[in-house]
Design a protein around this motif. Structure first.
Motif, PDB file in Angstrom:
ATOM      1  N   TYR A   1       0.822  -1.208   0.000  1.00  0.00           N
ATOM      2  CA  TYR A   1       0.000   0.000   0.000  1.00  0.00           C
ATOM      3  C   TYR A   1       0.863   1.268   0.000  1.00  0.00           C
TER       4      TYR A   1
ATOM      5  N   LEU B   1      -1.167   2.529  -7.019  1.00  0.00           N
ATOM      6  CA  LEU B   1      -2.012   3.049  -5.939  1.00  0.00           C
ATOM      7  C   LEU B   1      -1.678   4.504  -5.638  1.00  0.00           C
TER       8      LEU B   1
ATOM      9  N   ARG C   1      -7.084  -1.390  -4.208  1.00  0.00           N
ATOM     10  CA  ARG C   1      -6.615  -1.950  -2.938  1.00  0.00           C
ATOM     11  C   ARG C   1      -6.980  -3.439  -2.823  1.00  0.00           C
TER      12      ARG C   1
END
Length: 273
Positions: free
Chosen positions: A98, A104, A187
């Motif tokens: 992440y 992302l 995600r």
């Protein structure tokens, strides 16, 4: 290259078997069958070595092409197949993904831009204040010189724009919703990528341990069977079978080590590293 080492070792062991069979035959202890069988095994072992050599050449060409250097001179490969358990935990892998995944980070940047677009669209409902100032000066050959300045403020109140501002705000909000959905979808995709790579790594880790045990067992079995044959109480078929099992065990061990390294690389890629 590791497979070639196994092939070379197999050729040596098969040659030793042939020499032993010839010794027994010359001494009248064993039949010609043992010699013939060992010769066939040696030929097959040499053929496997030739194939291993060819596989190395193909692998080098493939690697050079992958690096974009097809004309590069030959080079040596550093052995990195030594097994060492990767200490990363699943939770750590997810957090690193992440944090590091560029896709992302790009989505988060677009989301922030959409938030600013909502604020900008809402500003269409508010009055705007503008200012201006100027100064002028006229030079002449004879005095006096003339100069002057002016300044002013303008306050604009939006009265009615055909609901344009309302629609712009709605559009900006919907774009923000799209970015929120994209973030959540990404995600989830990242979570799946990391989870699959992590589970595959742990499964292959267990496979390496089993492969190492199989090699030790196959080595012990070959030594027992070959010792019996050298003592004149075993059969050449038993030696051949034990040698095949040992060779396959070593080859499978090499494949397990290589697959584990590939799984480590896949996990690093899933984590954006």
């Amino acid at each position: 290259e590791k497979n070639r080492e196994v092939a070379i070792e197999t050729v040596k062991l098969t040659q030793d078997q042939l020499d032993q069979a010839k010794g027994f035959f010359d001494a009248g202890v064993k039949s010609k069958y043992d010699v013939t069988s060992a010769e066939v095994n040696l030929s097959n072992a040499r053929l496997a070595q030739i194939r291993a050599e060819n596989s190395i050449q193909i692998a080098r060409v493939t690697l050079k092409n992958a690096m974009g250097s097809p004309d590069q001179s030959d080079f040596s490969i550093v052995d990195t197949l030594a097994f060492q358990k990767n200490p990363v935990t699943f939770e750590d892998a997810i957090q690193r993904a992440y944090t590091n995944r560029p896709d992302l980070q790009s989505t988060l940047a677009r989301k922030e831009a959409s938030k600013e677009a909502v604020s900008l669209a809402r500003s269409g409902h508010y009055p705007t204040l503008t200012g201006n100032a100027s100064i002028s000066r006229i030079d002449s050959d004879y005095p006096p010189e003339k100069s002057g300045w002016s300044a002013g403020l303008t306050l604009n109140f939006p009265l009615f724009s055909g609901f344009l501002t309302n629609y712009q705000v709605k559009e900006a909000k919907e774009n923000l919703n799209v970015q929120n959905a994209n973030e959540e979808t990404l995600r989830q995709s990242i979570l799946l990528d990391v989870q699959q790579a992590y589970l595959n790594l742990r499964a292959l880790e267990d496979g390496v341990v089993v492969a190492e045990l199989t090699v030790r067992q196959a080595q012990e079995n070959y030594e027992i069977v070959n010792g019996r044959y050298n003592a004149g109480v075993g059969s050449p078929l038993d030696v051949t079978n034990a040698l095949v099992v040992l060779s396959n065990a070593k080859t499978n061990h090499i494949a397990a080590l290589a697959n584990y390294k590939i799984a480590e690389a896949a996990l690093l890629k899933a984590m954006g590293e």
